[in-house]
Design an enzyme around this catalytic site. Structure first.
Site, PDB file in Angstrom:
ATOM      1  N   GLY A   1       0.772  -1.244   0.000  1.00 19.91           N
ATOM      2  CA  GLY A   1       0.000   0.000   0.000  1.00 19.91           C
ATOM      3  C   GLY A   1       0.800   1.290   0.000  1.00 19.91           C
TER       4      GLY A   1
ATOM      5  N   ASP B   1      -5.525   2.589  10.301  1.00 20.75           N
ATOM      6  CA  ASP B   1      -6.943   2.264  10.448  1.00 20.75           C
ATOM      7  C   ASP B   1      -7.162   1.760  11.877  1.00 20.75           C
ATOM      8  OD1 ASP B   1      -9.559   1.835   9.335  1.00 20.75           O
ATOM      9  OD2 ASP B   1      -9.087  -0.246   8.959  1.00 20.75           O
TER      10      ASP B   1
ATOM     11  N   ASP C   1      -5.837   0.095  -2.437  1.00 26.78           N
ATOM     12  CA  ASP C   1      -6.501  -0.731  -3.445  1.00 26.78           C
ATOM     13  C   ASP C   1      -7.859  -1.253  -3.014  1.00 26.78           C
ATOM     14  OD1 ASP C   1      -5.432  -2.572  -1.463  1.00 26.78           O
ATOM     15  OD2 ASP C   1      -5.964  -4.146  -2.879  1.00 26.78           O
TER      16      ASP C   1
HETATM   17  P1  XMP Z   1      -4.851  -1.422  10.262  1.00 23.47           P
HETATM   18  O1  XMP Z   1      -6.296  -1.761  10.590  1.00 23.47           O
HETATM   19  O2  XMP Z   1      -3.927  -2.537  10.597  1.00 23.47           O
HETATM   20  O3  XMP Z   1      -4.935  -1.318   8.710  1.00 23.47           O
HETATM   21  O4  XMP Z   1      -4.461  -0.079  10.806  1.00 23.47           O
HETATM   22  C1  XMP Z   1      -3.981  -0.953   7.899  1.00 23.47           C
HETATM   23  C2  XMP Z   1      -4.231  -1.619   6.580  1.00 23.47           C
HETATM   24  O5  XMP Z   1      -5.631  -1.805   6.290  1.00 23.47           O
HETATM   25  C3  XMP Z   1      -5.900  -1.553   4.939  1.00 23.47           C
HETATM   26  N1  XMP Z   1      -6.954  -0.503   4.845  1.00 23.47           N
HETATM   27  C4  XMP Z   1      -7.419   0.043   3.726  1.00 23.47           C
HETATM   28  N2  XMP Z   1      -7.077  -0.181   2.437  1.00 23.47           N
HETATM   29  N3  XMP Z   1      -8.644   1.438   1.755  1.00 23.47           N
HETATM   30  C5  XMP Z   1      -7.708   0.535   1.465  1.00 23.47           C
HETATM   31  O6  XMP Z   1      -7.395   0.354   0.298  1.00 23.47           O
HETATM   32  C6  XMP Z   1      -9.033   1.731   3.014  1.00 23.47           C
HETATM   33  O7  XMP Z   1      -9.892   2.585   3.226  1.00 23.47           O
HETATM   34  C7  XMP Z   1      -8.383   0.970   4.054  1.00 23.47           C
HETATM   35  N4  XMP Z   1      -8.503   0.976   5.405  1.00 23.47           N
HETATM   36  C8  XMP Z   1      -7.598   0.054   5.848  1.00 23.47           C
HETATM   37  C9  XMP Z   1      -4.586  -1.096   4.353  1.00 23.47           C
HETATM   38  O8  XMP Z   1      -3.996  -2.192   3.674  1.00 23.47           O
HETATM   39  C10 XMP Z   1      -3.722  -0.717   5.497  1.00 23.47           C
HETATM   40  O9  XMP Z   1      -2.327  -0.892   5.294  1.00 23.47           O
END
Ligand code: XMP
Length: 194
Positions: A52, A114, A170
């Site tokens: 990402g 996130d 993505d």
């Molecule tokens: P965490 O929950 O571990 O998440 O903080 C990080 C990873 O979750 C994915 N993620 C997203 N990917 N659109 C995306 O394309 C989004 O809105 C989104 N929210 C979370 C992402 O891979 C990130 O590294």
């Protein structure tokens, strides 16, 4: 070259564009100034979390170059178990860094913060290599979704709880190439063979 938003064929899959290419560029420029100021004179290693962060990471490194900051570059690949629009909880290290971190100042870079599980896992992992310090830098921050207590030291934009794509982010490995950020329309997803 900046493309006009009216001529974007992929736009039919989006509810709206959240940040244009120009807005991203402007904000990246501001953030690079801050980071360059904080890392000047320090031996720096910048670590990107793939996939990402690839576009954000690359643009950031080019901006740091303009500010005469030349870090060692490395990547780690992390995966979380689960579906494509939710993070499930468990983070797995698929590829580790190879750069020695002892005595160096680390900047850990990810696309989006996130729940916080990915970034806190990665930060803890890197801190075990005895660096001088580990700071975190994310393109987007969704504080309302946080499960693990972590704050990014640098972030480009704070967003609401929306599923966004573009600039490395993505949906099913699509839309990573967009130079802007859009909110996906879950009612009209693209056909995919993946
Ligand atoms: P965490 O929950 O571990 O998440 O903080 C990080 C990873 O979750 C994915 N993620 C997203 N990917 N659109 C995306 O394309 C989004 O809105 C989104 N929210 C979370 C992402 O891979 C990130 O590294």
């Amino acid at each position: 070259m900046l493309r006009r938003s009216a001529s974007l064929p992929e736009k039919k899959y989006f509810k709206r564009i959240l940040f244009t290419e120009l807005e991203v560029k402007r904000r990246m420029g501001e953030m690079a100034v801050e980071i360059a100021r904080d890392y000047r004179g320090k031996e720096m290693v910048i670590v990107g979390i793939l996939k990402g962060s690839f576009m954000f990471f690359s643009d950031l490194v080019k901006l740091l170059y303009i500010h005469d900051i030349h870090p060692y570059i490395d990547f780690m690949i992390l995966s979380s178990y689960g579906s494509s629009t939710t993070s499930s909880g468990k983070v797995k290290l698929d590829r580790d860094i190879t750069t020695p971190l002892e005595g160096k100042w680390v900047l850990l870079v990810d696309d989006i913060l996130d729940t916080g599980r990915t970034l806190s896992f990665a930060k803890f992992h890197l801190s075990r290599f005895n660096p001088m310090g580990v700071k975190t830098c994310v393109f987007l921050d969704k504080p309302s979704r946080r499960v693990v207590k972590i704050k990014a030291d640098y972030r480009c934009f704070e967003i609401e709880d929306l599923f966004v794509v573009g600039y490395g982010l993505d949906w099913n490995n699509l839309f990573r190439d967009l130079p802007y950020v859009a909110v996906i329309d879950e009612k009209n997803l693209p056909p995919t063979n993946l």
